[in-house]
Design a protein around this motif. Structure first.
Motif, mmCIF file in Angstrom:
data_model
loop_
_atom_site.group_PDB
_atom_site.id
_atom_site.type_symbol
_atom_site.label_atom_id
_atom_site.label_comp_id
_atom_site.label_asym_id
_atom_site.label_seq_id
_atom_site.Cartn_x
_atom_site.Cartn_y
_atom_site.Cartn_z
ATOM 1 N N ASN A 153 0.856 -1.188 0.000
ATOM 2 C CA ASN A 153 0.000 0.000 0.000
ATOM 3 C C ASN A 153 0.890 1.235 0.000
ATOM 4 N N GLY A 170 -9.152 3.301 -1.241
ATOM 5 C CA GLY A 170 -8.097 2.642 -0.481
ATOM 6 C C GLY A 170 -6.687 3.116 -0.780
ATOM 7 N N HIS A 223 -3.354 5.313 -0.504
ATOM 8 C CA HIS A 223 -2.685 5.941 0.637
ATOM 9 C C HIS A 223 -2.045 7.236 0.156
#
Length: 344
Positions: A210, A247, A249
């Motif tokens: 991520n 989602g 980052h």
């Protein structure tokens, strides 16, 4: 921050990497000759004029043995001072430091051949030597840079340019365009797609689960709440909010005069700058010799040095091979599907 680097334990002997020599009057030939003075755990194929290579090696007083490329031959790891050449002839004799309009077509031919070899899985990756955009355009060939040229070769409308060294990664929304046209490219759709490509490639090539992407504003002070431009309010922030909801980052937009402070860079996996000179002077200042260029979004791996042709150094022996070595180490790590780890 992390950057992939060659791990001696990697099993790479079934890989083949093609290198283009770039502008023949520049230092590209010098760097390739210096690069092969030691062994590498892959087969290196140089797309270049063999006479120009041998002549430059003599000028540098460095040994070199050329083996001619045969596509159907099994991959062989060559000892130091040997390399495989995929011959493409220059139109005229190459003189170090002296540009020749008639040799511009040679530069293009090497890129096309190497690119098509990667598309057809003939090569596992491409490393490009530095080119001189001015002489190519002056010769009548429209050329804004490797990034755009390679994208066109594979019929892709959107790729992302990223420079990386041991301390920092900086990706760009726009690349080689005039400052006066930048705002035309900073659209919701274009920025959205840029971040999607960047996130996807960081996961695939760097094994980030991520990735943390820090994003520059376009205007001074990131627009100062709309008083110094409204692109942040109308475009950048809406894109960030949409992708955060999916989602991603993401952090920002942050002013370009503060985003490179340590409190941000220590956490950022990449910083996304809006245009070429907003981000690249920073990374080149922080590690010019150790910085490499990678194109994200192509169907193959392409890396490069992060410097130019250095015509004044061609044939003198003074050109430093650090950036090309880093590009090769970086490429080998990606080929081996290694994740980022501490820089050694």
């Amino acid at each position: 921050m992390y950057l992939p680097i060659l791990n001696s334990s990697n099993k790479s002997n079934n890989k083949r990497i093609v290198i283009t020599s770039g502008e023949p009057a520049g230092i590209g030939l010098d760097l390739i000759i210096k690069l092969i003075q030691k062994e590498w755990p892959v087969e290196l194929i140089v797309c270049a004029d063999p006479i120009a290579l041998e002549t430059r090696a003599k000028q540098l007083n460095l040994p070199i043995k050329l083996n001619f490329y045969k596509p159907n031959r099994p991959i062989i790891l060559h000892p130091a001072k040997e390399i495989v050449v995929l011959p493409i002839k220059t139109k005229e004799q190459v003189i170090p430091g002296k540009l020749n309009l008639k040799n511009s077509q040679y530069v293009i031919e090497t890129l096309i051949r190497a690119c098509h070899g990667c598309i057809n899985n003939e090569f596992n990756a491409l490393i490009t030597g530095p080119v001189h955009k001015g002489i190519i355009n002056k010769s009548g060939i429209k050329f804004s840079g490797h990034t755009e040229f390679l994208a066109k070769q594979v019929n892709i409308n959107h790729v992302v340019m990223m420079l990386a060294n041991k301390d920092l990664r900086i990706a760009l929304v726009t690349t080689h365009i005039p400052l006066s046209k930048i705002t035309k490219y900073i659209t919701y759709e274009y920025l959205y797609e840029t971040i999607v490509i960047l996130e996807n490639e960081l996961k695939i090539k760097f094994n980030f689960l991520n990735p943390k992407i820090y994003i520059c504003g376009l205007n001074p002070h990131a627009g100062d709440c709309g008083y110094i431009g409204k692109e942040e309010i109308n475009i950048i922030i809406p894109v960030i909010n949409t992708l955060r909801s999916k989602g991603y980052h993401l952090f920002g937009p942050l002013s370009a005069d503060t985003i490179f402070l340590k409190k941000y860079t220590k956490d950022a996996d990449v910083i996304l700058a809006m245009y070429h000179d907003q981000g690249l002077p920073i990374i080149k200042y922080k590690g010019f010799k150790q910085t490499i260029n990678i194109t994200l979004g192509l169907p193959f791996i392409r890396t490069s040095v992060a410097h130019g042709t250095a015509l004044d150094l061609a044939g003198t022996g003074l050109a430093e091979v650090d950036s090309l070595e880093m590009a090769l180490k970086f490429t080998i790590n990606i080929i081996n599907n290694n994740g980022p780890f501490d820089f050694l």
